[in-house]
Design an enzyme around this catalytic site. Sequence first.
Site, short mmCIF file in Angstrom:
data_model
loop_
_atom_site.label_atom_id
_atom_site.label_comp_id
_atom_site.label_asym_id
_atom_site.label_seq_id
_atom_site.Cartn_x
_atom_site.Cartn_y
_atom_site.Cartn_z
N ARG A 89 0.12 -9.18 13.59
CA ARG A 89 -0.54 -8.17 12.75
C ARG A 89 -1.40 -8.83 11.66
NH1 ARG A 89 4.18 -4.57 10.78
NH2 ARG A 89 2.52 -3.32 9.87
N ARG A 110 11.67 -1.76 10.76
CA ARG A 110 10.67 -1.34 11.75
C ARG A 110 10.56 -2.39 12.84
NH1 ARG A 110 5.39 0.24 8.24
NH2 ARG A 110 4.40 -0.80 10.00
N LYS A 119 0.84 -1.21 0.00
CA LYS A 119 0.00 0.00 0.00
C LYS A 119 0.87 1.26 0.00
CE LYS A 119 -2.22 -1.19 3.76
NZ LYS A 119 -1.49 -2.45 4.00
N ARG A 179 11.32 -5.76 4.71
CA ARG A 179 11.12 -4.32 4.52
C ARG A 179 12.16 -3.53 5.32
NH1 ARG A 179 5.25 -1.99 5.24
NH2 ARG A 179 5.32 -3.16 7.18
N ARG A 198 -9.38 0.66 9.19
CA ARG A 198 -8.87 -0.67 9.49
C ARG A 198 -9.89 -1.49 10.29
NH1 ARG A 198 -2.97 0.40 9.17
NH2 ARG A 198 -1.82 -1.55 9.37
#
Length: 216
Positions: A171, A160, A13, A127, A88
């Site tokens: 998550r 992160r 996203k 990531r 969300r």
Amino acid sequence: MKIVLLGPPGAGKGTQAKSISNRYSIPHISTGDIFRKNISENTPLGIEAKKYINDGQLVPDDVTINMVKDRLQQEDCKNGYLLDGFPRTVHQAEALQLFLQDRGESLDTSLCIDVPKEFILERMTGRRVCPSCGASYHVKFNPPIVASKCDVCGSDIIQRKDDADETVRERLDVYERQTQPLIDFYSSKDLLSVVDGTKAINEVFESICRILGSDK
Ligand code: ADP
Ligand code: AMP
């Protein structure tokens, strides 16, 4: 143009949002980025949000909804925006509908970047992000030109905290329980388009542009 980006964490996203925002000249509003900025500045909102984010949980709806309403009333949003990471929960989606209705506005579409679970773990654990300018990379699929350095500003890129393996699994569970129902929510309002997010970054962007068309 007012767009909501949907899809599991790690679907791409944020990556696509940057290109969409440039192509259609609308601000990219990422609730995750706003929370992270507040955390880095140690604001009361950041201190509150950190308790949830580091455990892979959602920040409570009331906190998140008020933050987004404030943001959407800023001057740069008057010609539209691209929401990334919001809504969300169904409650957040209903709050957004009400906010728009009260202003005589409506969403143009929600775009779901569809990526099956088996791809997600590799995407999220690989990531890397720039803590200075927010640019995002992937160690394998989108590496920086110079290893570990941000292409844009030259800072050291980092992982992160919530992209650690354990937190990613949490998550994903949270996504399935609380966010996936939004696909039906928008589909039932005839406001859902789906793109195949397993393709290369530029191909996903081309699919999105075909859906959004040439309008600004
Ligand atoms: P989200 O904002 O949905 O959580 P990101 O845009 O940060 O996801 O993407 C997650 C990771 O996957 C990043 O490291 C990004 O570089 C990488 N990525 C994004 N899109 C693709 C793609 N189409 N193919 C492979 N890797 C991708
Ligand atoms: P993201 O950058 O979108 O992956 O978001 C990172 C984290 O911020 C999420 O795992 C949540 O803890 C929090 N967050 C972001 N957006 C929301 C939202 N709309 N509602 C609740 N929590 C959110």
